[in-house]
Design an enzyme around this catalytic site. Structure first.
Site, PDB file in Angstrom:
ATOM      1  N   GLU A  97     -32.812 -17.360  37.011  1.00 23.05           N
ATOM      2  CA  GLU A  97     -32.652 -17.524  35.654  1.00 23.05           C
ATOM      3  C   GLU A  97     -34.101 -17.117  34.890  1.00 23.05           C
ATOM      4  OE1 GLU A  97     -30.930 -20.739  33.979  1.00 23.05           O
ATOM      5  OE2 GLU A  97     -30.302 -19.884  32.175  1.00 23.05           O
TER       6      GLU A  97
ATOM      7  N   GLU B 186     -21.373 -23.890  32.952  1.00 29.16           N
ATOM      8  CA  GLU B 186     -21.798 -22.845  32.143  1.00 29.16           C
ATOM      9  C   GLU B 186     -20.752 -21.762  32.632  1.00 29.16           C
ATOM     10  OE1 GLU B 186     -25.529 -22.880  30.581  1.00 29.16           O
ATOM     11  OE2 GLU B 186     -25.049 -21.079  29.124  1.00 29.16           O
TER      12      GLU B 186
HETATM   13  C1  BGC Z   1     -27.432 -18.916  29.573  1.00 33.24           C
HETATM   14  C2  BGC Z   1     -27.979 -17.501  29.179  1.00 33.24           C
HETATM   15  C3  BGC Z   1     -27.710 -17.125  27.721  1.00 33.24           C
HETATM   16  C4  BGC Z   1     -28.593 -17.910  26.923  1.00 33.24           C
HETATM   17  C5  BGC Z   1     -28.597 -17.910  25.464  1.00 33.24           C
HETATM   18  C6  BGC Z   1     -28.066 -19.865  28.516  1.00 33.24           C
HETATM   19  O1  BGC Z   1     -27.503 -21.190  28.692  1.00 33.24           O
HETATM   20  O2  BGC Z   1     -27.296 -19.271  30.870  1.00 33.24           O
HETATM   21  O3  BGC Z   1     -28.041 -16.605  30.146  1.00 33.24           O
HETATM   22  O4  BGC Z   1     -27.722 -16.016  27.450  1.00 33.24           O
HETATM   23  O5  BGC Z   1     -28.144 -19.245  27.147  1.00 33.24           O
HETATM   24  O6  BGC Z   1     -28.729 -18.932  24.768  1.00 33.24           O
END
Ligand code: BGC
Length: 887
Positions: A744, A464
């Site tokens: 997270e 990501e």
């Molecule tokens: C990310 C996030 C993001 C979110 C929103 C995730 O996969 O890691 O931090 O804001 O998706 O969809």
């Protein structure tokens, strides 16, 4: 004795540029700070300044009567900078006592300001490899002759991809993965390097660049085989100049070849084969930059190596793997000082990285998803010294090492973790008497370091690592206090507005640069909280750094988002179709592992609260930019939307239709309540916090503001209680589980010690670390009252079990700091107010206006509220054991 001697001018900067060489503006603004560390400069304010410009053998001086030292315009009478021009700029300032500071000088040098200054073209191998595979890094080089040329020696360079340069075998510059990551269809950075003395010789010289795919065409996102987002051919553009004249530039006279690098990929890591020599030189071709792309001299600092961390321990996992623990979750790579020569064919070292160990002590690699995060080195017939990968970074605390045993014999000497990020100036910090809170704050700082790499990313480890807008929106005020993020974030906002305005008709992409619609072919969905970054973050930067430029630059972005990007319903609020979806309070603690958006708070209540908030912010920006009509228009829009919000979600006594921490938090944060609602809403918010036994109930939308809202609701003690909570979910829960970065999810590691089963589980996401803003502004009590801290609030609010706290930040004026202690019912506060600013000091309910200098006050202290506040329990419930733990 109180003196009013002048402070020292320090750190003259040009616009938002981190460096003073390679400036991209003809008339950069000038800003300087003050340093009073070696003098008392009580109550010093600037009344005038004098600038000197030494150029073309002449010096011109101008005195200007002004209090301003931030973003001072390049004087009108002073000619603009020419490409490559070097000017010695001086500044001194006069205080109201008529004393002048010493002169302070800095040399500014313009970059290549006109596209015609470039004669170099992007060179690439004539025949490329298969476009759908990772591209093998290659070298391009040229040998050229130099006479006895004199004058400044410079290299200007960029790449479609990433590059490293050397001249005559010596590395030029210390940048990592230049030119970084931009919205390449619109903007591409180029770097300006000073060639160190003695590197170029008269006679024969060789310049060489190593080129990799980087973000430009490397694999990005979790989508299958998502490569070549901006282009399928990579190349480099280099122009060497001596005395202002090109002496060698990339063209088809350059040749290319492969070396020992087989692959260097962002997600998957590097493969280095020491058995392979260099291939034969082959012809190159030139390729064009994307048609609309502007070459930009970056205001953001480059990515660099910033620290080395030595291993803390080596252990063997139950399955027999050798695992090094660096003691800190960080971003960068592992450097090996000595790689022995091979003792058998195909001998190889494999370094595999993970942020955590599984409960049974193996590498926790599942959260990395498809990212291999592995470096592989094949040993050759010669030892290799100081090996490190080139065009990749890893997010890790643990490194599994497979290879010859000699490697690990003296592992603490032979292996070192190299920390890599955008090299911003560190300007702020916080500390207090509560060790877990201190660790939380350290985790916030490490989260920032790991994710401010070229641009602000969500996470640094899995497939990501994208510029998610909502994450940054939540974290920007905290970041701006800790590091000088002005150029770094302005740069990213420029990418954002370019994409939003030129590609998506006002819709702000969810990630910038947008990598997500390349393969689906649809534009980005409009999402509140995420898209709102284009309004909220420029305003945050203006507040932190005092420059209106970012507001001017982002005005069109803000208004297009508001007027075109956001899809509205009949009442003006967000359109809420059947099955409508908003990310909103993403990842609140009740959202199930496999459904992170399924939050307690109505998604549209959150979206609409933000909408009311940004309408007000745009009206404020219009006022700052002196756009009278626009100010009225957005004020009216705000009034209407606020009323529509109240009609839709609020009862007459202040209850919200989503009875949640986030809903009340946003109501306070965006001023959605009228006087008659406030007591009811405050009472409800406190009840909810007590009912949750002070566990956190917010996700990305509510977390930045929840402790501020509890404080605004008149219950500082509840804010402290929530801050000090250690049970899951809370900020100190990860800390008590040994976290060294912000996670997270509130429970990325479950209380059982297992990794959260959600496929989206990172241990290095900064968004929930936005709480540090409460530590800085309320616990320590240091915050700007006017943009750039021209007026500062000093108002520590001791509470909880804390007995001391301190924070400092380097404002555009100089250092501001607070340091308080409680002793025998007394609150003593040391604080520093930078020259040319004033402070409103509020201690023990008494307000005082104070000028610059280093000050101390002592007042009688009375605790605000009852400590510890009682959780709300019914007579049937038992108090949970963790609620009785020491605070
Ligand atoms: C990310 C996030 C993001 C979110 C929103 C995730 O996969 O890691 O931090 O804001 O998706 O969809």
């Amino acid at each position: 004795m109180v003196t009013r001697m002048a402070p020292r001018v320090s750190k003259l900067t040009f616009a938002r540029n981190a460096s003073s060489i390679g400036i991209g503006q003809q008339r950069p603004t000038l800003s300087w700070r003050y340093d009073q560390s070696d003098k008392t400069t009580n109550d010093w304010t600037q009344t005038a300044f004098e600038l000197s410009f030494e150029r073309d053998g002449k010096t011109s001086k101008r005195t200007i009567n002004s209090e301003n030292n931030v973003d001072v315009p390049w004087p009108e009478q002073e000619p603009p900078l020419r490409s490559r021009e070097i000017v010695k700029v001086g500044v001194r300032a006069q205080g109201k006592d008529l004393n002048w500071t010493e002169w302070y000088y800095k040399t500014v040098e313009a970059g290549l300001l006109d596209p015609k200054d470039w004669s170099a073209k992007v060179v690439a191998p004539k025949v490329g490899g298969p476009p759908n595979l990772a591209k093998r890094p290659f070298y391009v080089a040229k040998t050229f002759k130099l006479g006895s040329a004199s004058g400044p020696q410079r290299v200007y360079a960029t790449a479609l991809g990433v590059y490293e340069l050397s001249i005559n075998g010596k590395r030029v510059g210390d940048h990592v993965m230049a030119p970084g990551w931009q919205s390449y269809n619109h903007r591409l950075h180029y770097q300006t390097y000073e060639i160190p003395e003695g590197v170029l010789v008269s006679g024969e010289n060789t310049i060489e660049a190593l080129v990799g795919e980087g973000w430009y065409s490397g694999r990005l996102t979790w989508l299958e085989n998502c490569r070549n987002i901006w282009g399928s051919e990579i190349g480099v553009q280099v122009q060497v100049e001596v005395g202002g004249k090109p002496v060698v530039v990339t063209d088809t006279d350059w040749q290319w070849r492969y070396g020992p690098l087989l692959a260097s990929e962002l997600y998957d890591g590097e493969v280095y084969d020491a058995t392979i020599g260099y291939s034969d030189w082959q012809p190159t071709k030139t390729i064009s930059l994307p048609a609309e792309t502007a070459l930009i001299a970056p205001e953001a600092p480059p990515i660099r190596r910033t620290e080395e961390v030595v291993p803390k321990a080596l252990s063997t996992s139950p399955s027999g793997k050798k695992i090094i623990d660096f003691g800190q979750n960080l971003v960068g790579w592992v450097k090996i000082r000595q790689i022995p020569k091979q003792s058998r064919p195909n001998e190889c070292i494999v370094l595999r990285f993970a942020e955590v160990l599984t409960k049974d002590g193996e590498m926790g690699i599942r959260p990395l998803r498809s990212a291999k995060v592995t470096d592989r080195i094949y040993l050759g017939d010669k030892a290799v010294h100081d090996w490190e990968p080139t065009f990749t970074t890893h997010g890790f605390r643990y490194c599994e090492v497979t290879g010859p045993p000699a490697l690990l014999e003296k592992y603490q000497e032979n292996l070192v973790a190299v920390v890599v990020h955008s090299d911003m100036e560190r300007i702020g910090d916080f500390e207090c008497s509560h060790e877990l809170v201190n660790q939380l704050h350290r985790n916030v700082v490490w989260g920032l370091r790991g994710n401010f790499v070229g641009l602000p990313t969500d996470c640094p480890q899995r497939d990501e690592r994208l510029g998610w807008t909502g994450d940054l929106q939540a974290f920007a005020p905290t970041a701006a206090f800790l590091y000088e993020t002005n150029g770094f974030l302005a740069n990213w906002l420029h990418d954002l507005s370019a994409e939003q305005l030129k590609q998506y008709d006002g819709v702000v992409p969810l990630v910038v640069p947008n990598t997500l619609d390349t393969f689906t072919g649809t534009g980005p969905p409009a999402q509140a909280v995420w898209g709102d970054v284009c309004v909220i973050t420029p305003k945050d930067l203006h507040l932190a750094y005092g420059s209106t430029k970012i507001l001017e630059e982002m005005w069109e972005s803000m208004t297009s988002w508001f007027n075109k990007g956001i899809k509205r319903g009949a009442n003006g609020l967000w359109e809420n179709p059947r099955n409508g979806f908003q990310l909103s309070d993403w990842l609140d603690p009740r959202a199930p592992p496999d459904d992170p958006g399924n939050a307690m708070t109505d998604q549209f209540l959150v979206a609409d609260a933000y909408l009311v908030g940004i309408a007000n912010t745009i009206a404020e920006v219009a006022a700052i930019l002196e756009k009278k009509d626009a100010r009225e228009k957005y004020q009216q829009a705000h009034t209407k939307l606020r009323k529509a919000f109240q009609d839709e979600y609020l009862t007459p006594t202040g209850r919200l239709s989503s009875d949640t921490q986030t809903a009340y938090c946003l109501a306070f944060q965006f001023n959605l309540l009228d006087a008659q609602h406030i007591d009811g809403a405050a009472e409800r918010l406190i009840r909810l916090a007590r009912k949750e036994k002070f566990r956190i109930g917010t996700g990305f939308a509510g977390t930045p503001g929840i402790l501020h809202a509890l404080t605004q609701a008149g219950h500082l003690e509840v804010a402290y209680r929530m801050l000090q909570e250690k049970g899951c979910p809370s900020w100190l829960y990860p800390v008590s589980m040994g976290a060294t970065t912000v996670w997270e999810r509130w429970d990325s590691l479950l209380p059982s010690g297992e990794i959260n089963p959600g496929e989206m589980t990172s241990f290095n996401h900064y968004a929930l670390g936005a709480v540090a803003n409460f530590l800085h502004t309320t616990v320590a009590g240091l915050k700007p009252l006017e943009p750039g801290y021209r007026r500062i609030a000093i108002q520590p609010r001791p509470g909880g079990s804390l007995t001391s706290a301190s924070a400092h930040t380097t404002t555009p004026f100089g250092r501001a700091a607070v340091d308080w202690k409680l002793n025998d019912g007394k609150l003593s506060v040391d604080f520093e107010i930078p020259p040319n600013t004033t402070a409103v000091v509020n201690l023990g309910g008494k307000e005082e206006h104070v000028g610059s200098g280093i000050h101390r006050r002592e007042v009688a202290w009375t605790r605000e509220g009852e400590w510890p506040p009682e959780p709300y329990t019914t007579q049937f419930a038992q108090v949970q054991p963790e609620n009785t733990l020491a605070l």
